[in-house]
Write an enzyme that holds these catalytic residues in place. Sequence first.
Site, PDB file in Angstrom:
ATOM      1  CG  ASP A  89      36.557  37.786  41.670  1.00  0.00           C
ATOM      2  OD1 ASP A  89      35.440  37.582  42.165  1.00  0.00           O
ATOM      3  OD2 ASP A  89      37.470  36.944  41.678  1.00  0.00           O
TER       4      ASP A  89
ATOM      5  CG  HIS B 267      35.604  31.298  44.104  1.00  0.00           C
ATOM      6  ND1 HIS B 267      36.412  32.247  44.686  1.00  0.00           N
ATOM      7  CD2 HIS B 267      35.771  30.165  44.837  1.00  0.00           C
ATOM      8  CE1 HIS B 267      37.040  31.720  45.719  1.00  0.00           C
ATOM      9  NE2 HIS B 267      36.668  30.455  45.841  1.00  0.00           N
TER      10      HIS B 267
END
Length: 392
Positions: free
Chosen positions: A167, A138
């Site tokens: 991200d 992540h």
Amino acid sequence: MAGPFAGVRVLDLSRLLPGPFCTMLLADLGADVIKIEDPKIGDYIRWWPPKIGRNSGFHVVLNRNKRSVTLNLKDPKGQDIFRKLVSTADVVLEGFRPGVMGRFGLEYESLRRIHPKIIYCAITGYGQEGERAMRAGHDINYLALSGVLSYCGPGPAPALPGVQIGDLGGGALMAAFSIAAALFARERTGEGQMIDISMTDGAAMWNCLRWGKMLADGKIPSPGDDLLNHGMACYNLYRTKDGRFMSLGALEPQFWKVFCRVMGRPDWDRADYFDPGPHQKALAEELAAAFLEKTQGEWVEVFRGTDCCCEPVLNLEEVMGDPAMKARRMVVELTHELWGAYRQLGCAPKFSAHPAELRSHAPELGEHTQEVLADIGVDPEAMEALRSHGVI
């Protein structure tokens, strides 16, 4: 007026944040983004609380201007439908681990045989190959492994950024830019291509300034050690009397001089204000004490009409009500027939001839399945059979 990507069709298989933010940018600029979702659960982010109507607030922002089609890619019939859609598309974007699309027979090499001009973009944590390729991850992991996290914050320990830099910056923005570049290249060559986006690779590029500094001075970056990282009094955050904060960015001498004059502290205007050293801590402490003498609102009035890079730290509620943000159409008032009135995040780039715009609300799960499949020749009877078998 049509946006710059009008006429470009994107098939978006991604979920959560990186891929959907990428295709949101493309959709805002006019692309026809068809969001391909699992018939049962769709994009997981749809269901994360808090909700607006039946959908998550996250979904409402990330998936505006898109159409939703439900399709089970694990079913051979679903795979056949996807291949038909690919023949009508310009871009395929996915965010699965390497090899997943291959198991469906839908990897780039298979799709390019159907449509040689297709641009295929895969966003992963660590890329399509290499020792980390199959590892889960992540944003926090991508920032950690790229080195970005190692020097974030005032110290002594690293601080986790409140925005998902890996991200969004390492994944979504890199993908959107690369897709635009591939479309431009296709105009000249007539050829499509595969784009391999690693969010860790992309985050590593955000090290550009610290990388260059380390090349020059040989010092490993650490929290609170640098001009732009809490290391200088002239570029820092300061608490106000009411517990709010002001941001000071008076790097250049002309701004620092104005700041010192407004603060009534000409003694701060020293030649070494910009030099690293222990005196920076003492200077920062003096500034901190001075800022505590007034509330944030009072400081805003003090600096109103001055040009010294000192601005209030606004919370999101204040940003949504900020007249300047509204004037730039970064806060857009919309009304949905089910959700009611809400404030949508606007489109950042402003084009003179082909503007970005908000054309539609985020779709309900499978809202456009019938119209999209009808466009590729699926008749109502066949559609009902596909629905009964869980293909759509």
